[in-house]
Design an enzyme around this catalytic site. Structure first.
Site: not given
Ligand code: XLS
Ligand code: NI
Ligand code: NI
Length: 441
Positions: A106, A109
């Site tokens: 993200h 991140d």
């Molecule tokens: C949350 C999601 C997130 C997505 C990316 O439950 O899995 O981690 O994979 O935003």
């Protein structure tokens, strides 16, 4: 292999190698042999394993009952850029030592969000330049990027589904920057997970308007990315709930319907996550099959839930039987279209050694490898395929074949039923199918 960066974070751990199931070295693969060919492709090519930046480098284990427990040595510097570079060093050291080829992130991140959009953009472009160097020095690639439009309090009422246009526009600005970063890093795909795209109460929600807004937003994002030269695939990641009570991209079938309703089917596919499938009361393999049937099986977020309490616990995969059934769908539908297997999973709050992150990923990769081998053997060495096609043999000839090719009228069904009378009882043979799978797991 040479590790980049000035400092080694995972000291005492070298490159993780395949040693086979007889090995009792905990820091070796027992089943994942990257160069082993299965069904015409190497395991490396089938899976395209990726590390998730958020869990592996950012998640320190906080939960609603207590703070984080993990002291990550890459998260100490007070300067956000220095801290982001340290984190990137740790990320690339980890991925390289695991022998994986990909990572996913993200936007925030990578580096902490700043107080203004302009400053955030500056920070992102600084760290993107740094990641570019790390990628070309290591050969590690970006499987997909995404924008975190759910953590910041501004998104408490949603991002593209927000009732306030200003928030929708802010989300658009953030997605634009995340797309720019993904494109600059040669990202192969881009993910939309609608964390807060849903509602907490239908009473204060105009569902139709919110869903239309999301559809328009996604189309605009696609058009922007294509104009910038992005050739990859966009993925919607379904999840039924959490953090919202009801998320619009509830499951694969619901998401496919929205993709088609908003005319996104040429550019969008699905990223299926195990724990999201089970939260939606489906199996993982069910969600894969629904996506595959629509030609939209794009990517996988690998993890597992807790099957007793039902939470979205994002544990590492270790259920070989479950993943074997999933790999049957995977192999029979020709694998993933553009995506890979991203470990969207975290070590437990009380797994506090850095080494635990290795154990977790090794176990996850071995589970997928073992399941792939089992599924391939089921297809190639057992009567499974034959039994399955026998169940539908009545559509291969006679009136059944005519029906399948659209040659019958509805009244022909009446005529056929009159002639044949009460159909004979045919067993579904579920236990036999289960035993065949069991033999190879
Ligand atoms: C949350 C999601 C997130 C997505 C990316 O439950 O899995 O981690 O994979 O935003
Ligand atoms: Ni998830
Ligand atoms: Ni996910």
């Amino acid at each position: 292999m040479a590790h980049l960066g000035n400092k080694e974070y995972f000291t005492g751990i070298g490159d993780i190698k395949f040693e086979g199931r007889e090995s009792d070295n905990p820091l070796a693969f027992k089943f994942y042999n990257p160069d082993q060919v299965v069904a015409g492709k190497t395991m490396r090519e089938h899976f395209k394993f990726a590390m998730a930046y958020w869990h592996t480098l950012c998640g320190t284990g906080g939960d609603p009952f207590g703070p984080g427990t993990k002291n990550f040595p890459w998260s100490v510097d007070k300067d956000p850029i220095k801290a982001a570079k340290d984190k990137a060093d740790a990320a690339f050291e980890f991925v390289t030592k695991m022998g994986f080829d990909y990572y996913c992130f993200h936007d925030f991140d990578l580096v902490d969000e700043a107080d203004s959009l302009a400053e955030s953009e500056k920070r992102l472009s600084t760290i993107v330049d740094y990641l570019k160097e790390k990628q070309s020095a290591s050969g590690v690639k970006l499987l997909w990027g995404t924008a975190n439009c759910f953590s910041n309090p501004r998104y408490m009422n949603g991002a593209a589904s927000n009732p306030n246009f200003d928030v929708l526009a802010y989300a658009g600005a953030q997605v634009k920057m995340a797309l720019d970063a993904t494109i600059a890093l040669g990202g192969e795909n881009y993910v939309f997970w609608g964390g807060r795209e849903g509602y907490m109460s239908l009473l204060n929600t105009d569902m139709k308007r919110e869903q239309d807004n999301i559809g328009r937003f996604l189309g605009m994002a696609r058009d922007y990315a294509r104009k910038q030269g992005f050739k990859g695939t966009f993925f919607i990641e379904p999840k039924p709930m959490e953090p919202t009570k009801h998320q619009y991209d509830f499951d694969a079938a619901t998401s496919i319907n929205s993709i088609r309703e908003y005319g996104l089917e040429d550019d969008f596919k699905l990223n299926i996550e195990v724990n999201h499938a089970t939260l939606a009361q489906h199996t993982f393999q069910h969600e894969l099959q629904v996506a595959a049937n629509a030609g939209m099986l794009g990517s996988i977020d690998a993890n597992r839930g807790d099957y007793q309490n039902g939470w979205d616990t994002d544990q590492f995969p270790n259920n070989v039987l479950e993943v074997t059934e999933a790999m049957l769908v995977f192999l029979k539908s020709g694998g993933l279209q553009g995506g890979g297997v991203n470990f969207d999973a975290k070590t437990r709050r009380n797994s506090t050694d850095l080494e635990d992150i290795f154990h977790a990923h090794i176990g996850g990769a071995d589970t997928f490898a073992r399941a792939l081998l089992a599924a391939n053997a089921i297809i190639e060495e057992s009567s499974y395929e034959e039994l399955l096609s026998q169940r539908y043999a009545s559509f291969q000839e006679g009136k059944g074949a005519e029906f399948s090719s659209g040659k019958l009228e509805f009244s022909d069904l009446f005529k056929h039923a009159l002639e044949t009378g009460e159909p004979k009882q045919i067993s579904g043979k579920q236990e036999l199918f289960e035993n065949i799978v069991g033999r190879f797991v």
